[in-house]
Design an enzyme around this catalytic site. Sequence first.
Site, mmCIF file in Angstrom:
data_model
loop_
_atom_site.group_PDB
_atom_site.id
_atom_site.type_symbol
_atom_site.label_atom_id
_atom_site.label_comp_id
_atom_site.label_asym_id
_atom_site.label_seq_id
_atom_site.Cartn_x
_atom_site.Cartn_y
_atom_site.Cartn_z
ATOM 1 N N GLY A 8 -4.753 -7.945 9.674
ATOM 2 C CA GLY A 8 -4.184 -8.360 8.382
ATOM 3 C C GLY A 8 -2.815 -8.977 8.551
ATOM 4 O O GLY A 8 -1.855 -8.565 7.900
ATOM 5 N N ARG A 11 -0.192 -12.826 6.413
ATOM 6 C CA ARG A 11 0.922 -12.839 5.445
ATOM 7 C C ARG A 11 1.460 -11.417 5.296
ATOM 8 O O ARG A 11 0.901 -10.466 5.870
ATOM 9 C CB ARG A 11 0.466 -13.398 4.086
ATOM 10 N N TYR A 151 -7.043 4.150 -3.036
ATOM 11 C CA TYR A 151 -6.030 3.694 -2.074
ATOM 12 C C TYR A 151 -5.283 4.888 -1.477
ATOM 13 O O TYR A 151 -5.152 5.016 -0.249
ATOM 14 C CB TYR A 151 -5.069 2.754 -2.791
ATOM 15 N N THR A 154 -7.316 6.918 0.984
ATOM 16 C CA THR A 154 -7.448 6.307 2.320
ATOM 17 C C THR A 154 -6.141 6.432 3.088
ATOM 18 O O THR A 154 -6.155 6.638 4.305
ATOM 19 C CB THR A 154 -7.832 4.807 2.243
ATOM 20 N N LYS A 155 -5.011 6.304 2.383
ATOM 21 C CA LYS A 155 -3.720 6.350 3.084
ATOM 22 C C LYS A 155 -3.389 7.778 3.530
ATOM 23 O O LYS A 155 -2.741 7.972 4.560
ATOM 24 C CB LYS A 155 -2.617 5.750 2.207
ATOM 25 N N ILE A 184 7.201 -2.645 -0.851
ATOM 26 C CA ILE A 184 7.603 -3.767 -0.008
ATOM 27 C C ILE A 184 7.235 -5.064 -0.729
ATOM 28 O O ILE A 184 6.112 -5.191 -1.250
ATOM 29 C CB ILE A 184 6.892 -3.698 1.375
HETATM 30 P P1 NAP Z 1 -0.901 -8.189 1.532
HETATM 31 O O1 NAP Z 1 0.341 -8.964 1.285
HETATM 32 O O2 NAP Z 1 -1.899 -8.027 0.456
HETATM 33 O O3 NAP Z 1 -1.614 -8.781 2.858
HETATM 34 C C1 NAP Z 1 -2.811 -8.174 3.268
HETATM 35 C C2 NAP Z 1 -3.202 -8.711 4.618
HETATM 36 O O4 NAP Z 1 -4.406 -8.022 5.044
HETATM 37 C C3 NAP Z 1 -3.549 -10.193 4.598
HETATM 38 O O5 NAP Z 1 -3.226 -10.751 5.856
HETATM 39 C C4 NAP Z 1 -5.084 -10.174 4.413
HETATM 40 O O6 NAP Z 1 -5.737 -11.337 4.922
HETATM 41 C C5 NAP Z 1 -5.426 -8.974 5.274
HETATM 42 N N1 NAP Z 1 -6.729 -8.368 4.956
HETATM 43 C C6 NAP Z 1 -7.145 -7.862 3.776
HETATM 44 N N2 NAP Z 1 -8.398 -7.381 3.883
HETATM 45 C C7 NAP Z 1 -8.773 -7.599 5.171
HETATM 46 C C8 NAP Z 1 -9.957 -7.342 5.897
HETATM 47 N N3 NAP Z 1 -11.011 -6.750 5.328
HETATM 48 N N4 NAP Z 1 -10.014 -7.704 7.194
HETATM 49 C C9 NAP Z 1 -8.947 -8.314 7.790
HETATM 50 N N5 NAP Z 1 -7.795 -8.577 7.157
HETATM 51 C C10 NAP Z 1 -7.714 -8.226 5.857
HETATM 52 O O7 NAP Z 1 -0.515 -6.688 1.974
HETATM 53 P P2 NAP Z 1 0.874 -6.081 2.525
HETATM 54 O O8 NAP Z 1 1.701 -5.706 1.363
HETATM 55 O O9 NAP Z 1 1.419 -6.927 3.591
HETATM 56 O O10 NAP Z 1 0.319 -4.702 3.124
HETATM 57 C C11 NAP Z 1 -0.026 -4.552 4.477
HETATM 58 C C12 NAP Z 1 -0.349 -3.088 4.731
HETATM 59 O O11 NAP Z 1 0.772 -2.288 4.334
HETATM 60 C C13 NAP Z 1 -1.540 -2.573 3.941
HETATM 61 O O12 NAP Z 1 -2.269 -1.647 4.722
HETATM 62 C C14 NAP Z 1 -0.903 -1.867 2.770
HETATM 63 O O13 NAP Z 1 -1.720 -0.857 2.249
HETATM 64 C C15 NAP Z 1 0.335 -1.307 3.419
HETATM 65 N N6 NAP Z 1 1.400 -1.000 2.464
HETATM 66 C C16 NAP Z 1 1.955 -1.982 1.696
HETATM 67 C C17 NAP Z 1 2.949 -1.651 0.792
HETATM 68 C C18 NAP Z 1 3.643 -2.667 -0.073
HETATM 69 O O14 NAP Z 1 4.432 -2.267 -0.949
HETATM 70 N N7 NAP Z 1 3.411 -3.958 0.111
HETATM 71 C C19 NAP Z 1 3.368 -0.320 0.652
HETATM 72 C C20 NAP Z 1 2.765 0.650 1.436
HETATM 73 C C21 NAP Z 1 1.781 0.296 2.349
HETATM 74 P P3 NAP Z 1 -5.953 -12.669 3.984
HETATM 75 O O15 NAP Z 1 -4.619 -13.336 3.922
HETATM 76 O O16 NAP Z 1 -6.963 -13.451 4.739
HETATM 77 O O17 NAP Z 1 -6.423 -12.187 2.656
#
Ligand code: NAP
Length: 242
Positions: A8, A11, A151, A154-155, A184
């Site tokens: 993932g 981005r 969500y 899973t976390k 974030i």
């Molecule tokens: P995001 O901006 O939504 O980006 C998600 C990324 O995961 C994208 O690169 C997407 O690819 C990829 N992805 C989604 N489903 C996938 C799949 N089935 N197979 C392969 N790649 C997949 O998310 P983020 O905020 O950067 O979050 C990244 C991680 O941090 C996640 O696990 C999220 O739960 C965790 N997290 C985020 C936050 C927050 O506040 N942002 C807080 C706590 C934890 P595409 O671009 O191709 O769609």
Amino acid sequence: MNVALVTGSSRGIGAACAAALARAGYKVCINCIERMDLAEQLAEQLKDEGHKAICHQADVADAAAVNEMVAHIEREFGPVDLLVNNAGIAIPQQFQDILPETWKRIFDVNLGGCYNTIQAVLPHMLHEHRGCIINMSSIWGQHGASCETAYSSTKHAIIGLSRSLAAELAPSGIRVNCVAPGVIDTDMVQVLGQETLDMLAREQIPLGRLGKAEDIAHTVLYLAEAGYTTGQVIGVDGGFII
Ligand code: NAP
């Protein structure tokens, strides 16, 4: 030089992690499910800077696709010795409205994705008696969150997986740790709306701002190099949870 797979990473947090690791000397594989345009753009940027990067489109929920991705990395760079399980999805909903297929998909991607990638890279790590796995949890893996039951479940499970695997794999020289980000500023949280995000930064986050993807990348880089740290959950949340 070490070989890193960041799932993932087209981005958001994953992209920042892949960039930080490449700039630190890792050969990185950038993975995504849809936005190959962004993945390729990032790989080109890193290569222009003189770093090593490839892209691979694969749904982490699909074991066969993950195995193909790991085989591709082995052909290009050699076996993976740093795995960052970052790919994740969130679909906020009240519990009574969650359809079985939505519940299953969130588990298949967030938790099943970790199972698939770890299964794919572990034989080499066990053989080499070294390796590092970093799994992305969340503050909602440490605390409950209204309208995020799937969500959050899973976390929480990712923390259990990380701690158990850390205990099991430490004698084999493999470290497993977890990062628990707060709010974030990525695409994932835009669903909350700017007003709510501003309120969170002002009223709920002691450091007074949302996190940046680079804040998480900094901790991932630290864990990648922290040779005596395993089984830990590192919160990176501006003090949201103290
Ligand atoms: P995001 O901006 O939504 O980006 C998600 C990324 O995961 C994208 O690169 C997407 O690819 C990829 N992805 C989604 N489903 C996938 C799949 N089935 N197979 C392969 N790649 C997949 O998310 P983020 O905020 O950067 O979050 C990244 C991680 O941090 C996640 O696990 C999220 O739960 C965790 N997290 C985020 C936050 C927050 O506040 N942002 C807080 C706590 C934890 P595409 O671009 O191709 O769609």
